[in-house]
Design a protein around this motif. Structure first.
Motif, short mmCIF file in Angstrom:
data_model
loop_
_atom_site.label_atom_id
_atom_site.label_comp_id
_atom_site.label_asym_id
_atom_site.label_seq_id
_atom_site.Cartn_x
_atom_site.Cartn_y
_atom_site.Cartn_z
N ALA A 23 -17.13 -8.90 -54.33
CA ALA A 23 -18.21 -8.75 -53.36
C ALA A 23 -17.98 -7.56 -52.42
O ALA A 23 -18.94 -7.01 -51.86
CB ALA A 23 -18.35 -10.03 -52.54
N PRO A 25 -17.43 -4.28 -52.54
CA PRO A 25 -18.18 -3.02 -52.61
C PRO A 25 -19.61 -3.12 -52.07
O PRO A 25 -20.23 -2.10 -51.79
CB PRO A 25 -18.21 -2.69 -54.10
N TYR A 26 -20.12 -4.32 -51.91
CA TYR A 26 -21.50 -4.50 -51.47
C TYR A 26 -21.62 -4.76 -49.96
O TYR A 26 -22.72 -4.98 -49.46
CB TYR A 26 -22.15 -5.65 -52.26
N ILE A 27 -20.50 -4.74 -49.25
CA ILE A 27 -20.54 -4.91 -47.80
C ILE A 27 -21.24 -3.71 -47.19
O ILE A 27 -20.89 -2.56 -47.46
CB ILE A 27 -19.12 -5.06 -47.22
N VAL A 28 -22.24 -3.97 -46.37
CA VAL A 28 -23.04 -2.92 -45.76
C VAL A 28 -22.42 -2.44 -44.45
O VAL A 28 -22.43 -1.24 -44.15
CB VAL A 28 -24.49 -3.41 -45.52
#
Length: 63
Positions: A23, A25-28
């Motif tokens: 998960a 890489p998808y942290i904004v």
């Protein structure tokens, strides 16, 4: 709602750190610049706080 892990399905070899890494890489927004490993460690601490209740069959809802 129902608990996925060990209620509907047994997951031998489940690796929660692997989930955090997938998960990550998808942290904004990550203002503290935490790594996947640091996030995992904090989640483990949180679950540890509720382990006694969980051992007694109490399901803790994190929603």
């Amino acid at each position: 709602m129902s608990d996925y892990g060990h209620t509907l399905l047994c997951e031998p070899g489940f690796d929660a750190l692997c989930c955090e890494e997938a998960a990550f890489p998808y942290i904004v927004d990550n203002p503290q610049r935490l790594t996947a490993e640091q996030i995992y460690a904090e989640v483990q601490k949180l679950f540890g706080r509720f382990q006694k209740a969980r051992d007694n069959g109490i399901e803790v809802d994190f929603d």
